[in-house]
Design a protein around this motif. Structure first.
Motif: not given
Length: 210
Positions: A64-74
């Motif tokens: 969900n973080k990767i594909f729906v919310e398009c969040e970034e990680d360090k």
């Protein structure tokens, strides 16, 4: 199917993730990578919603973080997984290889983040800059040299696409440099290679042919 991880979120949260994620064209290899990252089970086959429901809470949350919310990680892993999924969507019914080592004409083995194969031959290679500064001329020159070396080698005879993705943008002179390098190539079948940039911005990739 009972998912051992559901009590953490409650069925409604996990169900909401599954409902959202099943609308995304998530390739099999991405589900496997995320399952491995989160120590999750994963149905080998079946409908996408059944396969998603077989995954644990951490896996669903990460997807969900990767594909729906398009969040970034360090570390840039989220951006890398998005890029992998995007590239694979461009080549239907082809084999997708991650961190593939391909020898070039020079004899050097090049580590390619994602390569596409069809009928046993490489069709496309792709690199992605997920973190840091915008792609510059030096980055582009290195990318071009690798693509050219692979294309010129015995494993690159069927190579048609070289894609450079970025989640941090491209500097103007880098785009000009890649366009100039691309135009400098002979346009015969033996040397023809399409160079493309894929810039991730506002949750979508925009691809430009150089």
């Amino acid at each position: 199917m009972v998912n051992k991880g559901f009590p953490k979120f409650g069925m409604s949260q996990a169900g909401a993730y599954v409902t959202a994620l099943k609308n995304y064209n998530l390739p099999d290899f991405i589900l496997k990578l995320v399952a491995k990252d989160t120590d999750s089970e994963l149905l080998e086959r079946g409908r996408i919603d059944d396969r998603l429901q077989s995954m644990n809470d951490n896996a669903l949350e990460l997807l969900n973080k990767i594909f729906v919310e398009c969040e970034e990680d360090k570390k840039g892993k989220y951006a890398q997984y998005r890029f992998f999924a995007y590239v694979s969507s461009m080549y239907h019914k082809c084999e997708v290889l991650i961190n593939e080592s391909i020898p070039g004409k020079s004899g050097k083995d090049h580590k390619i983040p994602i390569a596409i194969k069809s009928n046993g031959m490489y069709m496309a290679i792709a690199f992605n800059k997920a973190t840091g500064n915008a792609v510059n001329k030096k980055d582009v020159a290195k990318f071009y040299d690798i693509a050219d070396d692979v294309k010129s080698g015995e494993h690159g005879t069927q190579l048609i696409d070289a894609i450079y993705g970025s989640s941090v943008g491209f500097k103007g002179d880098a785009l000009v440099e890649l366009e100039n390098l691309s135009k400098s190539r002979k346009d015969d079948a033996e040397n023809k290679l399409e160079f493309k940039t894929a810039n991730f911005e506002n949750r979508i990739y925009s691809v430009v042919k150089c």
